[in-house]
Every structure is written in structure tokens, then in C-alpha cells.
Design a protein around this motif. Structure first.
Motif, PDB file in Angstrom:
ATOM      1  N   TRP A   1      19.082  14.942 -86.560  1.00 24.04           N
ATOM      2  CA  TRP A   1      17.965  14.012 -86.519  1.00 24.04           C
ATOM      3  C   TRP A   1      16.945  14.376 -85.443  1.00 24.04           C
ATOM      4  CZ3 TRP A   1      17.843  10.295 -90.318  1.00 24.04           C
ATOM      5  CH2 TRP A   1      19.027  10.103 -91.028  1.00 24.04           C
ATOM      6  N   GLN A   2      17.170  15.479 -84.735  1.00 27.79           N
ATOM      7  CA  GLN A   2      16.224  16.028 -83.759  1.00 27.79           C
ATOM      8  C   GLN A   2      15.789  15.023 -82.692  1.00 27.79           C
ATOM      9  OE1 GLN A   2      14.729  19.647 -83.641  1.00 27.79           O
ATOM     10  NE2 GLN A   2      16.906  19.390 -84.130  1.00 27.79           N
ATOM     11  N   PHE A   3      16.761  14.542 -81.947  1.00 26.17           N
ATOM     12  CA  PHE A   3      16.474  13.646 -80.833  1.00 26.17           C
ATOM     13  C   PHE A   3      16.100  14.447 -79.598  1.00 26.17           C
ATOM     14  CE2 PHE A   3      19.185  10.378 -83.029  1.00 26.17           C
ATOM     15  CZ  PHE A   3      18.208   9.393 -83.087  1.00 26.17           C
ATOM     16  N   MET A   4      15.033  14.022 -78.931  1.00 25.54           N
ATOM     17  CA  MET A   4      14.717  14.555 -77.611  1.00 25.54           C
ATOM     18  C   MET A   4      15.737  14.001 -76.613  1.00 25.54           C
ATOM     19  SD  MET A   4      12.099  16.584 -77.837  1.00 25.54           S
ATOM     20  CE  MET A   4      11.356  16.650 -76.196  1.00 25.54           C
ATOM     21  N   PRO A   5      15.955  14.714 -75.490  1.00 29.77           N
ATOM     22  CA  PRO A   5      16.962  14.232 -74.530  1.00 29.77           C
ATOM     23  C   PRO A   5      16.737  12.797 -74.076  1.00 29.77           C
ATOM     24  CG  PRO A   5      16.316  16.478 -74.003  1.00 29.77           C
ATOM     25  CD  PRO A   5      15.397  16.018 -75.099  1.00 29.77           C
ATOM     26  N   GLY A   6      15.500  12.460 -73.715  1.00 31.45           N
ATOM     27  CA  GLY A   6      15.230  11.108 -73.229  1.00 31.45           C
ATOM     28  C   GLY A   6      15.485  10.044 -74.268  1.00 31.45           C
ATOM     29  N   THR A   7      15.090  10.326 -75.504  1.00 34.96           N
ATOM     30  CA  THR A   7      15.316   9.355 -76.580  1.00 34.96           C
ATOM     31  C   THR A   7      16.805   9.190 -76.845  1.00 34.96           C
ATOM     32  OG1 THR A   7      13.225  10.026 -77.598  1.00 34.96           O
ATOM     33  CG2 THR A   7      14.737   8.749 -78.950  1.00 34.96           C
ATOM     34  N   GLY A   8      17.531  10.315 -76.883  1.00 30.27           N
ATOM     35  CA  GLY A   8      18.966  10.237 -77.074  1.00 30.27           C
ATOM     36  C   GLY A   8      19.641   9.442 -75.979  1.00 30.27           C
ATOM     37  N   ASP A   9      19.216   9.668 -74.730  1.00 31.11           N
ATOM     38  CA  ASP A   9      19.790   8.915 -73.612  1.00 31.11           C
ATOM     39  C   ASP A   9      19.524   7.422 -73.769  1.00 31.11           C
ATOM     40  OD1 ASP A   9      20.567  11.343 -72.595  1.00 31.11           O
ATOM     41  OD2 ASP A   9      19.000  11.443 -71.059  1.00 31.11           O
ATOM     42  N   ALA A  10      18.292   7.074 -74.152  1.00 32.40           N
ATOM     43  CA  ALA A  10      17.919   5.668 -74.294  1.00 32.40           C
ATOM     44  C   ALA A  10      18.727   4.987 -75.398  1.00 32.40           C
ATOM     45  CB  ALA A  10      16.429   5.539 -74.586  1.00 32.40           C
ATOM     46  N   LEU A  11      19.118   5.757 -76.407  1.00 32.64           N
ATOM     47  CA  LEU A  11      19.893   5.205 -77.519  1.00 32.64           C
ATOM     48  C   LEU A  11      21.398   5.278 -77.276  1.00 32.64           C
ATOM     49  CD1 LEU A  11      17.796   6.668 -80.463  1.00 32.64           C
ATOM     50  CD2 LEU A  11      17.969   4.259 -79.819  1.00 32.64           C
ATOM     51  N   GLY A  12      21.786   5.752 -76.094  1.00 34.78           N
ATOM     52  CA  GLY A  12      23.204   5.765 -75.745  1.00 34.78           C
ATOM     53  C   GLY A  12      23.970   6.959 -76.255  1.00 34.78           C
ATOM     54  N   LEU A  13      23.279   8.041 -76.624  1.00 36.62           N
ATOM     55  CA  LEU A  13      23.971   9.247 -77.076  1.00 36.62           C
ATOM     56  C   LEU A  13      24.425  10.041 -75.848  1.00 36.62           C
ATOM     57  CD1 LEU A  13      21.653  10.314 -80.041  1.00 36.62           C
ATOM     58  CD2 LEU A  13      23.897   9.218 -80.154  1.00 36.62           C
ATOM     59  N   VAL A  14      25.730  10.077 -75.633  1.00 32.76           N
ATOM     60  CA  VAL A  14      26.305  10.744 -74.464  1.00 32.76           C
ATOM     61  C   VAL A  14      25.940  12.224 -74.495  1.00 32.76           C
ATOM     62  CG1 VAL A  14      28.447  11.335 -73.271  1.00 32.76           C
ATOM     63  CG2 VAL A  14      28.183   9.080 -74.354  1.00 32.76           C
ATOM     64  N   ARG A  15      25.594  12.750 -73.332  1.00 34.30           N
ATOM     65  CA  ARG A  15      25.191  14.163 -73.242  1.00 34.30           C
ATOM     66  C   ARG A  15      25.665  14.702 -71.903  1.00 34.30           C
ATOM     67  NH1 ARG A  15      20.158  16.249 -71.505  1.00 34.30           N
ATOM     68  NH2 ARG A  15      19.495  14.087 -71.246  1.00 34.30           N
ATOM     69  N   ASN A  16      26.599  15.675 -71.948  1.00 39.53           N
ATOM     70  CA  ASN A  16      27.077  16.310 -70.734  1.00 39.53           C
ATOM     71  C   ASN A  16      27.461  17.751 -71.049  1.00 39.53           C
ATOM     72  OD1 ASN A  16      29.747  16.172 -71.878  1.00 39.53           O
ATOM     73  ND2 ASN A  16      29.897  14.054 -71.137  1.00 39.53           N
ATOM     74  N   GLY A  17      28.153  18.402 -70.146  1.00 41.45           N
ATOM     75  CA  GLY A  17      28.494  19.797 -70.359  1.00 41.45           C
ATOM     76  C   GLY A  17      29.545  20.036 -71.420  1.00 41.45           C
TER      77      GLY A  17
END
Length: 397
Positions: free
Chosen positions: A156-172
Motif C-alpha cells: 500500500w506504499q506507506f511513507m514512514p511517518g504515515t505508517g507510524d501514525a497508523l501504528g505500523l510497527v517499524r524497527n530493525g
């Protein structure tokens, strides 16, 4: 939302019609007591016979085999829309573009095979137009590992900030934007929330905002209205990519709706998802999962693109996707003798205790629910008001 009300009324009308026809079929069957099924007998030439009408009705239902494409077509809502001449030209230009490279359509739709049935089911569950399920065709060519030069990622091509705002966990170790299950839920949440918040349920405007941002679209709406225009998507002056966004979606949906008309071949895709969800409470590498399940590691890697280092860590993600032909006995082996810690996900528990770091989007994705469902059951007005220790109801029962 206006779109939902219209669709619900349509479904009610169709349901009522089908019920009436089925009752008619039942009465006719009892009266005439046929001894063979309709598929083995040619229709009678007596056009005044009610049995002919019933025969034709059931034959019509059996014309198209059920697969992911037929399921998707059933949920299409835009194909009969009357577009303005100018809008029609914009759509037709993209139909011509796609038709000029049928090999690209074949490649992209084949790539959609693992995901299309699941996404269609999620879209249908929300009473959204089926066309929404084809957004990944435009965004990522149905590649869940796709990354843009601007930093967007996933189906769905989420930008990092948008993904973060929607609660999509992002780490290493894990990127929720690449996880098809969580990112699909987040994308549909985002589209619905923007439609409700800004556009009184107008989905084309929400899709424009999905592409360009609500601020850009809101300014364009105000500018159009200041010029005496309606402020609908087709009247707006937007960035070029956004001007093409909805016409592209209309175009590819038109081709999927009638591939023979456009001389396009679509791959066979099963009507049900081709994967099962396994909930894990402990860390596990895909290599070990491959051994325990007797499944190729490459198959697990393909189904779980969000696992960045080839392992699942319950602190980031709890759901592992496995091929649907995997036996339950094999799945139980993931728990190393404790079958209860790894089970195929079939339904959500009745309640959930909010933990530190949780947000509504991740809780919804973890239990295969929508944010709106949880908010409704718990009378939550704003998703950002969750508190650690809060007990959430997850089931109507």
C-alpha cells in the motif's frame, strides 16, 4: 457514509430478489417434481413456462466459476457510474495505456495471487467498493516488498511517518508496512477515516488524499468551490500524479470487470486466501519454522515480507503466515510440544488488556478486526485515548 448506504440498499434489494426467486423455484419444484438437475437438461422452448424461468435463473447463477476475480467483480460499485465526458476521456486514456502492455497486466495480476482474495474479503467486510482492492495494482504493482525512492514501502506504499501514525510497527527486525495483513487493515482504516473526517464519505476525494495528503486535497476543494464548482474529485486541480490516481483505478477495474472485451487474460486465483494465520508467543526463525512445518523456507519468506531478518519476534509481530495446505498437526509442532501457543487464528478473543506501547491499529490487526469495530464496542471516540491496563471488548457475543 453515503457510499455504504447506497451499497447496503443495493445488497438488500438483490437479497430480496434472490429470496423471491428461490421461493418461486421451491414452489415450482414441489409442483412438477423434476427427476434430474437443471444442468443436465436443455431448457424447454415453451417460453411461457415458469419452470423455464427457474431453469434460466439457476443456469445464470452457474455461468461463472467462483474465483478471486468473480468475487471481486461482485463487489464492484463504480462500473455503472455515469462519468462526465471529460472524466470518461481520462479513464479511457488509462484503459488504452494498460491495454498497450498486456504482459504488464499479466505480471502484476499474477503477483496478486497470494493476496487478492484476502484483500477482497477485507474490502467487502467494510462494505467498500470492490475497486478499492485494486489500489495495490497502482501503488506497488502488488509487490509487498516494493520501496519507492521517496521512502514509501509495501503493498500500500506507506511513507514512514504515515505508517507510524497508523501504528505500523517499524524497527530493525520488522516493518509493518511490508506485512500484508497489518498494512491492509491500516490502509482501509486510513481511507475510511479520511472519508469520514473530511469528505462526508466521498471515497474518490479520500483516495486523492491517500495519494497527495488531505491538506493538498482540501485546498483544491476550496479553490474549486470558490469558482462555483462542486468540489468533487473530477473538478479539482491537483498534482499530476493525483489527477491520474482515480482514473487509473477506474481503468484497471474496468479491465478486470470485462477482460474479454479488452483482450486481456487474467491468471486463475483461488476464491479463498491461500495462507493460514498462526499466532506465536515466542521468537522463531523462518528456517526453524520451515523445518517444523516441512514447508520451503522461500514460501514462508514470500508470505512474510515484514520479517526483515528472517525471524519473528512477538514483541513486534505475533502472526506468521503459512501456506494453507499446511496441516494443523505440523502447525502444532511450531510450539515445540506446546500446541496451545501456536494456533491457527480463527476468531478473536472476547477481551484484550491494553499494554504499554499498544495502539488501536496494532490491536485491531493482531486480532484481525477493524479499528471502527473496536471503537464501536468500547464507545471509544478517539483512537489516541487508549491507556495501559484498559480492558477492551473485542467480540459482540
Amino acid at each position: 457514509m453515503t457510499n455504504r448506504i447506497t451499497r447496503q440498499r443495493l445488497l438488500l434489494s438483490v437479497s430480496s430478489t434472490l429470496t423471491a426467486l428461490m421461493l418461486c423455484a421451491s414452489v415450482q419444484t414441489q409442483a412438477s417434481a423434476p427427476t434430474s438437475d437443471f444442468s443436465t437438461k436443455p431448457p424447454t422452448t415453451d417460453t411461457t413456462s415458469s419452470s423455464t424461468y427457474v431453469t434460466h435463473f439457476w443456469d445464470a447463477l452457474a455461468l461463472e466459476p467462483q474465483n478471486a476475480w468473480s468475487q471481486l467483480r461482485k463487489s464492484f460499485a463504480w462500473q455503472d457510474q455515469q462519468l462526465s465526458a471529460q472524466a470518461r476521456v481520462r479513464v479511457d486514456q488509462w484503459i488504452a495505456h494498460y491495454r498497450s502492455s498486456p504482459e504488464n497486466i499479466a505480471t502484476i495480476t499474477q503477483r496478486a495471487a497470494p493476496w487478492l482474495a484476502f484483500i477482497t474479503q477485507q474490502v467487502e467486510a467494510r462494505n467498500l467498493p470492490g475497486e478499492i482492492a485494486l489500489i495495490p495494482f497502482i501503488e506497488s504493482s502488488f509487490d509487498p516488498s516494493a520501496r519507492s525512492h521517496r521512502g514509501a514501502a509495501g503493498l500500500w506504499q506507506f511513507m514512514p511517518g504515515t505508517g507510524d501514525a497508523l501504528g505500523l510497527v517499524r524497527n530493525g527486525h520488522y516493518d509493518g508496512r511490508l506485512d500484508v495483513i497489518t498494512s491492509t487493515q491500516a490502509a482501509l482504516d486510513y481511507i475510511e477515516m479520511q472519508a469520514d473526517q473530511w469528505y462526508e464519505g466521498d471515497l474518490p476525494l479520500s483516495l486523492a488524499a491517500y495519494n497527495a495528503g488531505a491538506g493538498t486535497v482540501n485546498r483544491a476543494v476550496r479553490n474549486a468551490q470558490s469558482q462555483g464548482k462542486s468540489g468533487h474529485y473530477w473538478n479539482l486541480q491537483l498534482p499530476n500524479e493525483t489527477m491520474q490516481y482515480v482514473p487509473k483505478l477506474h481503468a484497471i477495474a474496468a479491465i478486470v470487470a470485462n477482460p474479454e472485451r479488452y483482450n486481456v487474460s487474467l491468471p486463475e486465483i483461488e476464491a479463498e486466501p491461500t495462507f493460514a494465520k498462526v499466532q506465536l508467543s515466542h521468537a522463531l526463525t523462518l528456517r526453524e519454522a520451515s523445518r517444523l512445518l516441512d514447508v520451503e523456507q522461500s514460501a514462508l519468506t514470500k508470505l512474510n515480507p515484514g520479517l526483515l531478518n528472517g525471524a519473528i519476534d512477538p514483541r513486534s509481530a505475533q502472526t506468521l503466515l503459512v501456506p494453507d495446505e499446511t496441516s494443523h498437526e505440523m502447525i502444532a509442532r511450531l510450539s515445540q510440544g506446546e500446541p496451545q501457543s501456536a494456533q491457527v487464528a480463527t476468531s478473536a478473543p472476547d477481551t484484550y488488556r491494553v499494554e504499554r506501547g499498544d495502539n488501536l491499529s496494532t490491536i485491531a490487526a493482531r486480532h484481525n478486526l477493524t479499528q471502527q469495530h473496536i471503537m464501536r464496542l468500547n464507545a471509544i471516540e478517539r483512537p489516541d485515548t487508549l491507556q495501559p491496563g484498559q480492558l477492551l471488548t473485542l467480540s459482540d457475543s
